[in-house]
Design a protein around this motif. Structure first.
Motif, PDB file in Angstrom:
ATOM      1  N   ASN A  27       0.827  -1.203   0.000  1.00 17.08           N
ATOM      2  CA  ASN A  27       0.000   0.000   0.000  1.00 17.08           C
ATOM      3  C   ASN A  27       0.859   1.249   0.000  1.00 17.08           C
ATOM      4  O   ASN A  27       1.942   1.256   0.600  1.00 17.08           O
ATOM      5  CB  ASN A  27      -0.890  -0.035   1.249  1.00 17.08           C
ATOM      6  N   ASP A  28       0.352   2.302  -0.636  1.00 18.87           N
ATOM      7  CA  ASP A  28       1.055   3.586  -0.572  1.00 18.87           C
ATOM      8  C   ASP A  28       0.501   4.473   0.546  1.00 18.87           C
ATOM      9  O   ASP A  28       1.027   5.544   0.816  1.00 18.87           O
ATOM     10  CB  ASP A  28       1.005   4.314  -1.916  1.00 18.87           C
ATOM     11  N   PHE A  29      -0.566   4.028   1.202  1.00 21.45           N
ATOM     12  CA  PHE A  29      -1.190   4.727   2.331  1.00 21.45           C
ATOM     13  C   PHE A  29      -1.597   6.161   1.975  1.00 21.45           C
ATOM     14  O   PHE A  29      -1.624   7.034   2.828  1.00 21.45           O
ATOM     15  CB  PHE A  29      -0.283   4.688   3.571  1.00 21.45           C
ATOM     16  N   LYS A  30      -1.961   6.348   0.712  1.00 19.06           N
ATOM     17  CA  LYS A  30      -2.439   7.662   0.265  1.00 19.06           C
ATOM     18  C   LYS A  30      -3.955   7.710   0.374  1.00 19.06           C
ATOM     19  O   LYS A  30      -4.675   7.649  -0.626  1.00 19.06           O
ATOM     20  CB  LYS A  30      -2.002   7.926  -1.173  1.00 19.06           C
ATOM     21  N   PHE A  31      -4.429   7.745   1.591  1.00 26.23           N
ATOM     22  CA  PHE A  31      -5.855   7.893   1.842  1.00 26.23           C
ATOM     23  C   PHE A  31      -6.001   8.676   3.140  1.00 26.23           C
ATOM     24  O   PHE A  31      -5.033   8.834   3.889  1.00 26.23           O
ATOM     25  CB  PHE A  31      -6.573   6.536   1.912  1.00 26.23           C
ATOM     26  N   GLU A  32      -7.193   9.168   3.385  1.00 22.80           N
ATOM     27  CA  GLU A  32      -7.424   9.961   4.593  1.00 22.80           C
ATOM     28  C   GLU A  32      -7.103   9.121   5.825  1.00 22.80           C
ATOM     29  O   GLU A  32      -7.639   8.024   5.998  1.00 22.80           O
ATOM     30  CB  GLU A  32      -8.875  10.439   4.645  1.00 22.80           C
ATOM     31  N   GLY A  33      -6.207   9.611   6.662  1.00 21.28           N
ATOM     32  CA  GLY A  33      -5.768   8.870   7.836  1.00 21.28           C
ATOM     33  C   GLY A  33      -4.648   7.890   7.536  1.00 21.28           C
ATOM     34  O   GLY A  33      -4.211   7.153   8.432  1.00 21.28           O
TER      35      GLY A  33
END
Length: 196
Positions: A27-33
């Motif tokens: 995952n690139d963790f490019k999401f809200e939170g």
């Protein structure tokens, strides 16, 4: 049911009663939170990595069920490359948990690892009865995958210290729900044993 002369896995890879299912850890963790979740996964990373090593050593099946992170024309290897690029929040996590050539890779279009994916067919072909779940987000993708696994008759173990969510304080209640609703065993990573 598949015909007897066609199989999705080679004969020598069948009869793998237990599978470790890693959910959305590439995952690139490019999401809200996403920053908070990336920090939580990074904190759990040594435990998840040790669990992954034990699964591979025991010859349990290792399956990555991963969101396509909005990259609808990508293959799994392209999602990995995207997450390994410089500046990605998930770079260290992906480097640590990089799939091996013997692992299975499934891209999922939504919250559960089962809907619109070949996961159930793969598990049946492998002879899997027990699923061990680790990953993120515990309140959505892990939860819904656990639900769908339970509905399909799989035995479940959730790695309680190998999951992450948006709000750490919610995790104990979500784990308790999975224990009650899905008959899941809730164990820490070091307590999990593979039966292979």
């Amino acid at each position: 049911m598949l015909s007897s002369n066609y199989s999705v896995v080679p004969e020598n890879e069948r009869k793998r009663r237990t599978a470790l299912l890693l959910i959305d850890l590439i995952n690139d963790f490019k999401f809200e939170g996403g920053d908070r979740v990336a920090d939580a996964v990074t904190e759990a990373l040594p435990r998840i990595e040790a669990l992954l090593k034990r699964a591979r050593q025991s010859n349990a099946a290792v399956i990555y069920a991963n969101d396509n992170i909005g990259r609808w024309r990508s293959r799994f290897d392209e999602v990995i490359d995207h997450c390994l690029r410089s500046g990605s929040k998930g770079k260290q996590i992906v480097e640590t948990l990089l799939p091996s050539k013997t692992d299975y890779l499934i891209l999922k279009p939504g919250h559960t690892g089962f809907h619109a994916t070949p996961l159930e067919i793969l598990l049946r072909e492998l002879g899997t009865e027990n699923l061990i779940l680790a990953g993120q987000l515990v309140n959505s993708c892990v939860f819904f995958t656990a639900h769908d696994a339970h509905m399909r008759g799989f035995e479940l173990t959730i790695a309680s210290d190998g999951v992450a969510g948006l709000d750490a304080e919610d995790i104990p209640g979500i784990l308790e729900q999975m224990e009650k609703l899905f008959d899941a065993r809730i164990l820490q990573c070091e307590e999990i044993r593979f039966d292979e």
